[in-house]
Design an enzyme around this catalytic site. Structure first.
Site, PDB file in Angstrom:
ATOM      1  N   PRO A  47       0.815  -1.228   0.000  1.00 32.37           N
ATOM      2  CA  PRO A  47       0.000   0.000   0.000  1.00 32.37           C
ATOM      3  C   PRO A  47       0.843   1.270   0.000  1.00 32.37           C
ATOM      4  O   PRO A  47       1.649   1.477   0.901  1.00 32.37           O
ATOM      5  CB  PRO A  47      -0.793  -0.126   1.309  1.00 32.37           C
ATOM      6  CG  PRO A  47       0.081  -0.958   2.202  1.00 32.37           C
ATOM      7  CD  PRO A  47       0.789  -1.926   1.302  1.00 32.37           C
ATOM      8  N   ASP A  86      -2.027   2.992   2.383  1.00 31.82           N
ATOM      9  CA  ASP A  86      -1.411   3.119   3.694  1.00 31.82           C
ATOM     10  C   ASP A  86      -1.747   4.523   4.196  1.00 31.82           C
ATOM     11  O   ASP A  86      -1.362   5.505   3.558  1.00 31.82           O
ATOM     12  CB  ASP A  86       0.104   2.949   3.568  1.00 31.82           C
ATOM     13  CG  ASP A  86       0.710   2.324   4.792  1.00 31.82           C
ATOM     14  OD1 ASP A  86       0.005   2.180   5.802  1.00 31.82           O
ATOM     15  OD2 ASP A  86       1.913   1.993   4.751  1.00 31.82           O
ATOM     16  N   TRP A 530       4.178   0.404  10.194  1.00 29.83           N
ATOM     17  CA  TRP A 530       4.593  -0.772   9.424  1.00 29.83           C
ATOM     18  C   TRP A 530       3.856  -2.030   9.870  1.00 29.83           C
ATOM     19  O   TRP A 530       3.743  -2.989   9.108  1.00 29.83           O
ATOM     20  CB  TRP A 530       6.098  -0.976   9.527  1.00 29.83           C
ATOM     21  CG  TRP A 530       6.853   0.103   8.805  1.00 29.83           C
ATOM     22  CD1 TRP A 530       7.433   1.210   9.348  1.00 29.83           C
ATOM     23  CD2 TRP A 530       7.084   0.190   7.398  1.00 29.83           C
ATOM     24  NE1 TRP A 530       8.001   1.979   8.370  1.00 29.83           N
ATOM     25  CE2 TRP A 530       7.812   1.381   7.167  1.00 29.83           C
ATOM     26  CE3 TRP A 530       6.737  -0.609   6.313  1.00 29.83           C
ATOM     27  CZ2 TRP A 530       8.209   1.779   5.893  1.00 29.83           C
ATOM     28  CZ3 TRP A 530       7.134  -0.223   5.046  1.00 29.83           C
ATOM     29  CH2 TRP A 530       7.856   0.955   4.843  1.00 29.83           C
ATOM     30  N   GLN A 566      12.405  -1.832   0.990  1.00 30.70           N
ATOM     31  CA  GLN A 566      11.310  -2.520   1.671  1.00 30.70           C
ATOM     32  C   GLN A 566      11.729  -3.870   2.237  1.00 30.70           C
ATOM     33  O   GLN A 566      10.943  -4.520   2.926  1.00 30.70           O
ATOM     34  CB  GLN A 566      10.128  -2.693   0.720  1.00 30.70           C
ATOM     35  CG  GLN A 566       9.492  -1.398   0.277  1.00 30.70           C
ATOM     36  CD  GLN A 566       8.927  -0.599   1.438  1.00 30.70           C
ATOM     37  OE1 GLN A 566       8.386  -1.160   2.382  1.00 30.70           O
ATOM     38  NE2 GLN A 566       9.056   0.715   1.380  1.00 30.70           N
ATOM     39  N   TRP A 570       8.316  -3.238   4.383  1.00 29.63           N
ATOM     40  CA  TRP A 570       7.122  -4.065   4.167  1.00 29.63           C
ATOM     41  C   TRP A 570       7.450  -5.546   4.029  1.00 29.63           C
ATOM     42  O   TRP A 570       6.748  -6.403   4.572  1.00 29.63           O
ATOM     43  CB  TRP A 570       6.379  -3.554   2.923  1.00 29.63           C
ATOM     44  CG  TRP A 570       5.037  -4.160   2.723  1.00 29.63           C
ATOM     45  CD1 TRP A 570       4.010  -4.207   3.611  1.00 29.63           C
ATOM     46  CD2 TRP A 570       4.566  -4.802   1.533  1.00 29.63           C
ATOM     47  NE1 TRP A 570       2.919  -4.842   3.047  1.00 29.63           N
ATOM     48  CE2 TRP A 570       3.231  -5.215   1.770  1.00 29.63           C
ATOM     49  CE3 TRP A 570       5.139  -5.055   0.285  1.00 29.63           C
ATOM     50  CZ2 TRP A 570       2.474  -5.868   0.815  1.00 29.63           C
ATOM     51  CZ3 TRP A 570       4.368  -5.707  -0.676  1.00 29.63           C
ATOM     52  CH2 TRP A 570       3.058  -6.114  -0.411  1.00 29.63           C
ATOM     53  N   LYS A 609      21.737  10.323  -6.409  1.00 34.88           N
ATOM     54  CA  LYS A 609      20.399  10.134  -5.852  1.00 34.88           C
ATOM     55  C   LYS A 609      19.550  11.360  -6.173  1.00 34.88           C
ATOM     56  O   LYS A 609      20.000  12.490  -6.061  1.00 34.88           O
ATOM     57  CB  LYS A 609      20.479   9.942  -4.340  1.00 34.88           C
ATOM     58  CG  LYS A 609      19.150   9.534  -3.715  1.00 34.88           C
ATOM     59  CD  LYS A 609      19.312   9.212  -2.237  1.00 34.88           C
ATOM     60  CE  LYS A 609      17.979   8.778  -1.634  1.00 34.88           C
ATOM     61  NZ  LYS A 609      18.109   8.452  -0.203  1.00 34.88           N
ATOM     62  N   LYS A 612      15.198  17.090  -4.457  1.00 33.27           N
ATOM     63  CA  LYS A 612      14.754  18.427  -4.850  1.00 33.27           C
ATOM     64  C   LYS A 612      15.879  19.435  -4.692  1.00 33.27           C
ATOM     65  O   LYS A 612      16.010  20.368  -5.484  1.00 33.27           O
ATOM     66  CB  LYS A 612      13.543  18.837  -4.010  1.00 33.27           C
ATOM     67  CG  LYS A 612      12.277  18.045  -4.340  1.00 33.27           C
ATOM     68  CD  LYS A 612      11.106  18.485  -3.477  1.00 33.27           C
ATOM     69  CE  LYS A 612       9.858  17.671  -3.801  1.00 33.27           C
ATOM     70  NZ  LYS A 612       8.722  18.038  -2.926  1.00 33.27           N
TER      71      LYS A 612
END
Length: 949
Positions: A47, A86, A530, A566, A570, A609, A612
């Protein structure tokens, strides 16, 4: 007749057209209906949080999710894809704080201030107001998510998505926590945990893993602790956290380490002997060798005395964590600010007092440091120690340090009371369950995930925050505890539309204590977000309260996919919760997914990476609007293997279009153009004489089907995509179609050869589009619909190999292609264009092949003949006679006339009149034949007009 196709294609426009077609015809729904009643293939959607716009990395994950689901649908499985959201936790809270212009828990608790109400009432009102804003913020960008999900071709049911804030979902989470409690695995404990002072809450170890930063500058100080009974003699201690020094209560040495007392100037310093030359940069005199036992028990003067301790402090102890790998071999311990320090403090009954509050600021007793944030106080403490003559030296190091994964505040290791799940109690089972999972890439199983499980820590579950699933623990004044597993247990009706299981409403629901009959109220904490997402296998169905069979049918998942980070997010929480429920006897299998693809980071074109602040973030829409979703998907599938980092930019995706998608499209254009010219239509295949070129490409096609199917069944998406690309570019386009051009068109009369070519190419293209359908769903749909009368390629079955393998064709054609490749390299070396015919190529005898195959290579190279020699290398006769020069000029003119025909809008099958300044008379008939010219007329400039009828 096939619908005319232009080589000038806009893939973004093509895709938008296909999107409208899918929506109008309900193709996704039809693909599900087609497989109703068939065996299911279970996919879990990780999610996303919809309070932020989707980025390029989300397109990456959605592409890899979609390809497997489409594949399995075509293979005949029922692949129902349920979306999810989520909705809890810090991501949402921080966004609302930002909107309100506030920061931290105290600001949240002060949002409402009514002088007529008590402080407690105002806090309740503040939490209610804040959580209302969180609920509204949760779905701020849902439409953006839906739009990009549709646009990239990810078919998923978002109309009946599970939502983690729903009462039904929360109730299932409570059920799981109660089962864990009943097994004695949910406990409250006081110990050191990673703590975010800005957010005011502890974090779990898997959350900490998400926030590490490399090359973080920190102080590196060497401090002197003077021995009580030996003035002028000091223990030399190293630390990178000077802020912990005011809280020091002991020094630790390591058993087996050899120590020494050395004289440096006026001071005598004690440190590990092996570290002396690493640290001491001035001349010194070795006075005495020492052991850890010589040092244990010795007292030293505290650096600061802000507290009077009622327990023994400021003496040397022995600890396993004291090593000579770095520092001085003597470690300072503040007990309250380190996990190992805290355990040592409990073991030795050292004083345990906080000198730092839960905001990360020094308490009022801390003298001149009071009120200062600890990381900002480092410099002041270092300066103070230097002034007191207790600083040996100060430097700056760069190392890896944990930051809050959401607000990017540096974390502190801080002693506090929290609720923990004893995941260490099921560590062995977790490791065994992990072994049953197919990880892609495979090294993650024993590497990133395996190592994580080996160093497993208990799960810090509770969060001192507001917007989250409330921890279902009720307490009475006498300390009795009740863990609630359903709304019904506390007299609430889950079906009521008025019910809200969130704070502050749930905090005010009393329960009568079963032991002392006092009123119990819920503890204030919410749970780690989580745990919410890791509960989705059962909570999405409100199991065990309903949908019992549905949950069992949908568990475990056959496939999940998310980014590499993850693994400790997750992926881990799914596995941990399933293993805990297995321990509780609630599920049979403790592994909640069978196959998982773990994807690497998306970086900018230079490998940086995206951020902004750097200004290098690539908006996915920028790429989609310029290159299309298929191009973006294909780039992710083919550029590097799963688990590796992706260098990404619009330019790189556009390069891929030229490298592959345009070649595929132009192969389709070539076929339909000439099939229409020759009035060829697909139908019942006629008997035809086998042609080696046709036989070869069909043999290669069957091998491609077999290998791609095998790759995808093993979740090797990159290997499969590269096989397809190699087939299209190097076999179909560069060889088969190029070598077949002379067989088709109005200038060719061999109907049997034409029939063979069209039947073969039609089969190749239709099978290819089926293979490509999961990868590039839009262009595959467009081509397949253009070739067939079928409604959609996504309603077709996955192709199966017909096993028409012809090893002799493949071997001999491979040699012919090799001769062509080497010959082209020699032409390039000699700087002679391919359109210029050459007389001869000299080939080593090992390249000798039958004439038919050799002729293909010679035709490709535009060379008249070959001569086999004893030489080891290929060489060319580069002498260009007048006749060869004239033929070369004729071939160049043929190309120019065909280009002029295109510009004039004259179709390939129309007769023309050609006007040229000059042309080789000997090759006039060749020019006329190749260009379908009735006549060639001399004129100053080249032009083409339709022939008079």
């Amino acid at each position: 007749m096939f619908k005319p196709v232009t080589p000038r294609v806009s893939f973004p426009k093509l895709e938008e057209e296909i999107l409208r077609f899918w929506q109008k015809e309900g193709i996704f729904k039809k693909s599900l209906e087609r497989n109703k009643g068939k065996k299911g293939f279970i996919f879990y959607e990780g999610p996303p949080t919809a309070n932020g716009k989707p980025g390029t990395h989300h397109v990456l994950a959605r592409s890899f999710k979609d390809i497997v689901c489409r594949l399995k649908t075509m293979q005949g499985f029922l692949v129902e894809r349920k979306g999810g959201w989520d909705t809890h936790g810090l991501p949402v809270e921080l966004e609302v704080e930002k909107q309100l212009g506030i920061s931290g828990k105290q600001d949240i608790l002060s949002l409402k201030s009514d002088p007529k109400k008590s402080d407690l009432e105002n806090q309740v009102d503040s939490i209610e107001h804040f959580n209302k804003l969180c609920r509204e913020n949760v779905f701020k960008y849902v439409e953006d998510w839906k739009e990009i999900t549709d646009r990239v071709g990810f078919w998923i049911d978002m109309d009946r998505s599970y939502v983690t804030l729903d009462n039904s979902y929360i109730e299932s989470v409570w059920w799981a926590l109660k089962k864990i409690w009943e097994k004695g695995l949910l406990v409250q404990d006081y110990k050191v945990a990673p703590y975010c002072p800005r957010c005011g809450t502890p974090l779990s170890s898997h959350e900490v893993a998400l926030g590490y930063k490399n090359n973080v500058p920190d102080p590196s100080v060497y401090v002197k602790f003077e021995l009580v009974n030996e003035p002028g003699t000091f223990f030399l201690v190293w630390t990178t956290t000077p802020w912990t020094l005011p809280g020091n209560v002991a020094l630790a040495v390591g058993e087996g380490i050899k120590y020494a007392k050395i004289k440096v100037g006026k001071d005598k310093l004690i440190l590990a002997k092996s570290r002396i030359n690493e640290i001491i940069r001035e001349s010194y005199e070795l006075e005495k060798d020492l052991t850890a036992k010589d040092l244990v028990g010795k007292s030293y003067k505290p650096l600061y005395q802000f507290f009077k301790y009622d327990k023994k402090a400021h003496y040397v102890v022995e600890a396993a964590f004291a090593t000579e790998d770095e520092g001085t071999g003597i470690v300072h311990t503040a007990v309250m600010y380190g996990e190992e320090d805290f355990e040592l403090g409990k073991k030795l009954d050292l004083p345990m007092k906080h000198l730092v509050n839960n905001k990360g600021e020094f308490v009022p007793e801390a003298g001149s440091f009071a009120g200062k944030f600890v990381k900002k106080a480092d410099k002041d403490i270092t300066t103070d120690l230097e002034k007191e003559g207790l600083l040996y030296k100060s430097e700056t190091i760069k190392h890896t340090y944990p930051f809050c994964w959401r607000c990017e505040t540096p974390l502190l290791y801080y002693a506090l009371e929290s609720w923990f799940i004893k995941t260490t109690a099921v560590k062995d089972k977790l490791i065994k369950n992990n072994q049953k999972i197919n990880w892609v890439p495979s090294h993650v199983k024993k590497g990133r995930m395996g190592e994580w499980l080996e160093s497993l820590k208990d799960w810090n579950l509770s969060r001192n925050r507001f917007w989250g699933t409330p921890l279902p623990v009720w307490k009475c004044p006498k300390g009795h505890i009740k863990v609630v597993g359903s709304a019904k247990e506390i007299g609430l009706d889950i079906s009521s539309k008025e019910l809200d299981l969130h704070r502050p409403f749930i905090d005010q629901v009393p329960v009568i204590c079963g032991e002392c009959k006092e009123k119990m109220f819920r503890v204030s904490e919410v749970i780690d977000v989580w745990f919410d997402s890791g509960s989705m296998p059962f909570a999405q169905w409100h199991y065990p309260f309903e949908n019992d069979q549905t949950f069992k049918d949908w568990y475990p998942a056959d496939y999940i996919c998310e980014a590499m980070d993850q693994t400790r997010g997750w992926f881990y929480t799914l596995l941990a919760i399933a293993t805990l429920l297995e321990k509780a006897g609630e599920v049979k299998e403790g592994y909640p997914y069978k196959n998982v693809i773990s994807l690497g980071l998306v970086l900018d074109e230079r490998g940086q990476k995206m951020s902004k602040s750097r200004g290098n973030v690539v908006d996915p829409w920028e790429v989609i609007n310029v290159a299309g979703a298929d191009a973006m998907r294909w780039y992710f599938f083919s550029s590097t293997g799963a688990g590796n980092e992706y260098r990404f930019s619009v330019r790189l995706v556009e390069d891929m279009i030229k490298r592959f998608l345009l070649i595929l499209w132009n192969s389709y254009v070539f076929f339909t153009t000439y099939a229409n010219i020759d009035n060829w239509k697909p139908g019942k295949e006629t008997t035809k004489k086998e042609n080696m070129l046709d036989g070869w490409i069909l043999s290669e096609l069957d091998r491609l089907v077999e290998k791609v199917s095998s790759d995808l069944n093993h979740y090797s998406v990159t290997a499969a995509s590269r096989r397809i690309e190699d087939f299209v570019v190097n076999r179909l386009s560069t060889w088969y179609l190029r070598r077949s051009r002379d067989k088709v068109g109005p200038a060719r009369q061999d109907s049997e050869t034409k029939e063979g070519f069209y039947q073969t190419t039609y089969e190749v293209l239709t099978v290819l589009t089926k293979l490509l359908a999961p990868f590039t769903p839009f262009i595959s749909e467009k081509i397949y619909k253009g070739l067939t009368s079928s409604l959609s390629v996504h309603l077709e079955e996955w192709p199966k190999s017909k096993k028409r393998y012809r090893a002799e064709y493949e071997e001999l054609m491979g040699k012919a292609r090799l001769i062509a490749t080497l010959g082209h390299a020699k032409r390039k070396e000699a700087k002679i264009k391919v359109r210029q015919p050459l007389k001869k190529i000299f080939l080593p005898s090992e390249y000798e092949i039958p004439k038919d195959y050799l002729d293909l290579a010679l035709d490709e190279l535009n060379i008249k003949e070959a001569e086999f020699t004893k030489a080891k290398e290929i060489s060319l006769d580069t002498k260009i006679t007048k006749d060869l020069e004239a033929e070369g000029r004729a071939r160049e003119l043929i190309r120019e006339v065909q280009e002029a025909r295109k510009k004039a809008g004259v179709s390939f099958d129309e007769k023309v009149e050609v006007y040229l300044p000059s042309w080789p008379k000997k090759y006039e008939e060749l020019i006329k034949k190749e260009t379908l010219a009735d006549k060639i007329v001399k004129e100053k400039e080249l032009r083409v007009v339709e022939a008079r009828k």
